[in-house]
Design an enzyme around this catalytic site. Structure first.
Site, PDB file in Angstrom:
ATOM      1  N   LYS B  81       0.813  -1.217   0.000  1.00 32.70           N
ATOM      2  CA  LYS B  81       0.000   0.000   0.000  1.00 32.70           C
ATOM      3  C   LYS B  81       0.847   1.268   0.000  1.00 32.70           C
ATOM      4  CE  LYS B  81      -4.285  -1.725   0.444  1.00 32.70           C
ATOM      5  NZ  LYS B  81      -5.452  -1.333  -0.347  1.00 32.70           N
ATOM      6  N   SER B 106      -8.940   1.069   8.240  1.00 34.95           N
ATOM      7  CA  SER B 106      -8.395   0.578   9.506  1.00 34.95           C
ATOM      8  C   SER B 106      -7.205  -0.330   9.235  1.00 34.95           C
ATOM      9  CB  SER B 106      -9.462  -0.182  10.289  1.00 34.95           C
ATOM     10  OG  SER B 106      -9.982  -1.206   9.474  1.00 34.95           O
ATOM     11  N   GLU B 248      -8.498 -14.635  -5.245  1.00 30.13           N
ATOM     12  CA  GLU B 248      -9.442 -14.170  -4.223  1.00 30.13           C
ATOM     13  C   GLU B 248      -9.798 -15.277  -3.228  1.00 30.13           C
ATOM     14  OE1 GLU B 248     -12.334 -10.829  -6.088  1.00 30.13           O
ATOM     15  OE2 GLU B 248     -12.760 -12.880  -6.741  1.00 30.13           O
ATOM     16  N   GLY B 254     -16.499 -13.890  -1.079  1.00 32.58           N
ATOM     17  CA  GLY B 254     -15.386 -12.945  -1.181  1.00 32.58           C
ATOM     18  C   GLY B 254     -14.788 -12.889  -2.586  1.00 32.58           C
ATOM     19  N   ASP B 256     -15.675 -11.814  -5.374  1.00 31.24           N
ATOM     20  CA  ASP B 256     -16.595 -10.971  -6.153  1.00 31.24           C
ATOM     21  C   ASP B 256     -16.068 -10.672  -7.556  1.00 31.24           C
ATOM     22  OD1 ASP B 256     -14.828  -9.188  -4.317  1.00 31.24           O
ATOM     23  OD2 ASP B 256     -15.399  -7.875  -5.965  1.00 31.24           O
ATOM     24  N   SER B 360       1.688  -9.906  -0.621  1.00 33.62           N
ATOM     25  CA  SER B 360       1.282  -8.502  -0.574  1.00 33.62           C
ATOM     26  C   SER B 360       1.599  -7.775   0.730  1.00 33.62           C
ATOM     27  CB  SER B 360      -0.215  -8.404  -0.863  1.00 33.62           C
ATOM     28  OG  SER B 360      -0.929  -9.345  -0.083  1.00 33.62           O
TER      29      SER B 360
END
Lengths: 400, 400
Positions: B81, B106, B248, B254, B256, B360
């Site tokens: 991130k 969060s 995923e 989850g 999607d 990740s």
């Protein structure tokens, strides 16, 4: 394992020779640094944390520490034991090897000897207690070793081992109490020395600003169980100016080397169930000759179970490096043992020390970790808190 | 966050520009290989394991896979991130920055934005649910951000965020649904490409023996939550010949993106408590324009909670690399999803593929891991068993 009198002398030159013999078989494991953990180690512990310890009421030490982590958890079989096993086999003749090799171990040495034997095309017999965990048994079998079961007392294991020797003529390769194991394990120190030189050459800010030192590695600290690694590293660094320290778990008298040094005599029997399960054995006779030599090993320091857990948590969560509990003991001494920290403060002064810390292995499981950390341990929480649960320090939660 | 129409186009060139802008601020994270895990992925799953799945009774796939792991768990703040946050800020003018930046998160994006803002000397406001874990709150505060609490529904969070914007004039920096975030996150693909080239140049045996390829990286697979990373990586690699896949969690819908692709329409709402907590959000509108383009993202595949746990266990115990559950989802697809494995077998043929797999992030705690692994999970045990609880395969329990 041959005639001990015929092994090389315990000198730096012998460690260098050992390194030449094994380097093609082992990994040159990485040396990592961490601004975050070096920062933690360079901050004083709070008075609160020292309450109830022998340092209660004393001024907390303010050492300046820069860590260089030698990651033997990335070594073959996941631990430094591969070094000793490969070296021991390299010193046996083809004739000696022809009958195979044998040891009793349920841990990393079993897999190390099995791998080294398979690499040399030699038969390995491993005596393991019947109560060993299935994954360790299948792991050892997986390297092609023949696993022979025994009872779990040392007498039972030795009786079965002697049976194997009598039946097969296999040569015994002990886990630590032998010069060739010590010399092999000491090879990590040679790599660490030159890797720290390289790192500081590339990134001078890792060392002390504005000062060029003729010796980049001020000190090395390794865990100490049977003492093969500690004595090997001390042998490798003898005469170089780099100081060598040992680290032990204190639980149930697991700090036998520290206590032995205090009383001036080796402690030959220890019964501890410390979580640092690789360090439950007492120091061996031959390693003791090095460890008790103050010119070679400057001191041995110990930590509590909670401190081992707190250090393990920091290494995993902050550095993202997976280690077994025994591998966290040396960094735990640097973070939490006030005697060691005061020594660094006094001897290193404001410039501080570059300290090589050995992460000895990474052979644990998520299930075992779950047992250790399932119930939040108040003391561990507190110890971690000291080292940074407040905003300011968590701010440095940046890997590398 | 400025005018979206003024952001750079979603092209490889824009990702290259983004990399130039952020590379001084981020870590060039390492790429690791593992003979052991590549070996596991290259063995067929057993028929037993496929029982009860949609692949029951089918011939297990026999893909040949060589892994190259891009370790964003070693990135600043412990996750990828940081790339998006640094890039987003680099695209704002001094005037825009003068009022500060704001987001609601969060998780890793909160810390990433806080770090990027502090680095630029800019105020950051982070809206977090009051129920956030204390360590995440103090972690975010630790980077100097101002934490503002809200209720935990998305409406409540957005209301509070809008209040902050109205009050301060701060610019909103969303976690994934913005071109500058996508382009920033895509920069990891450029590094991965050249790192794989370098690794194969140094150790040709890592690739296919006897064949020189003009493209070393055959495919990349990344986890997919909001889709910023997947779409950014696909943008970076568009037109290069390297195929891009998404991964995923399947739990409670989850997956999607996978389901959206099947129905030809983006799914805009998901309510899952998958252990891969970074992947609970549905794919954003702008990422979807890339992910739904079959020329850019070749497919999205999903795995069960047990498979995520089994993969996480292998990465930690075998590679000794500490990752969070979300980071295990892409390797889990390679190990356990038969549709993906069949595709690799068919398209790659006997030569196999070099697959870049993104780890990740590494932001989890030993306590959280304890909750996941405290009760031995039979399915996870079985899945791991397939991949090597028998002697032969455990034999390859050698890091690296």
């Amino acid at each position: 394992m041959g005639d001990i009198s015929a092994t090389p002398p315990l000198t730096r030159t012998s460690v260098q020779e050992a390194h030449e013999r094994i380097k093609q078989y082992i990994h040159l494991t990485p040396v990592l640094t961490s601004t975050t953990l070096s920062g933690f180690a360079s901050e004083p512990q709070s008075q609160d944390v020292l309450k109830g310890t022998e340092w209660e009421g004393q001024q907390p030490a303010r050492p300046k520490i820069r860590f260089f982590f030698k990651c033997e958890n990335y070594q073959k079989i996941g631990a430094f034991k591969a070094r000793g096993a490969f070296h021991a086999l390299s010193r046996l003749t083809e004739e000696e090897l022809s009958k195979g090799v044998v040891t009793h171990s349920s841990g990393n040495h079993a897999q190390a000897l099995a791998l080294a034997a398979r690499t040399r095309g030699v038969k390995a017999y491993i005596v393991m207690p019947t109560i060993s965990t299935p994954s360790k048994i299948s792991g050892t079998k997986g390297y092609g070793a023949e696993v022979i079961f025994s009872g779990s007392t040392s007498q039972e294991r030795e009786a079965v081992t002697n049976d194997v020797i009598a039946r097969t003529g296999a040569i015994m390769v002990p886990p630590y109490d032998h010069p060739n194991i010590m010399l092999g394990q000491g090879t990590m120190a040679l790599e660490l020395e030159s890797q720290v030189d390289d790192l500081i050459h590339k990134e001078p800010q890792l060392s002390v600003t504005g000062r060029s030192k003729d010796k980049n590695l001020d000190a090395v600290i390794t865990p100490c169980g049977g003492g093969g690694m500690l004595s090997g590293v001390a042998t490798a660094l003898s005469g170089t100016g780099t100081l060598v320290f040992g680290a032990e778990p204190r639980f149930e008298g697991g700090n036998d080397a520290e206590r032995g040094l205090a009383q001036g005599e080796r402690i030959t029997s220890v019964k501890t169930l410390t979580i640092a399960d690789g360090l439950r054995t007492p120091v061996g006779k031959i390693p003791w000759t090095i460890i008790s030599d103050n010119n070679k090993v400057r001191g041995v320091y110990s930590v509590t179970e909670e401190q081992i857990k707190a250090a393990m948590k920091l290494v995993m969560e902050r550095m993202k490096v997976f280690i077994e509990p025994s591998a966290a003991v040396a960094i735990a001494v640097c973070l939490y043992n006030e005697d060691f920290r005061k020594l660094v403060e006094e001897e290193a002064g404001p410039e501080g020390w570059n300290i090589g810390v050995v992460f000895s292995g990474g052979n644990t499981t998520l299930e075992a970790i779950s047992k250790l950390f399932a119930v939040p341990d108040k003391v561990a929480e507190r110890a971690v808190g000291v080292l940074g649960r407040d905003g300011k320090r968590i701010a440095e939660n940046v890997p590398g």
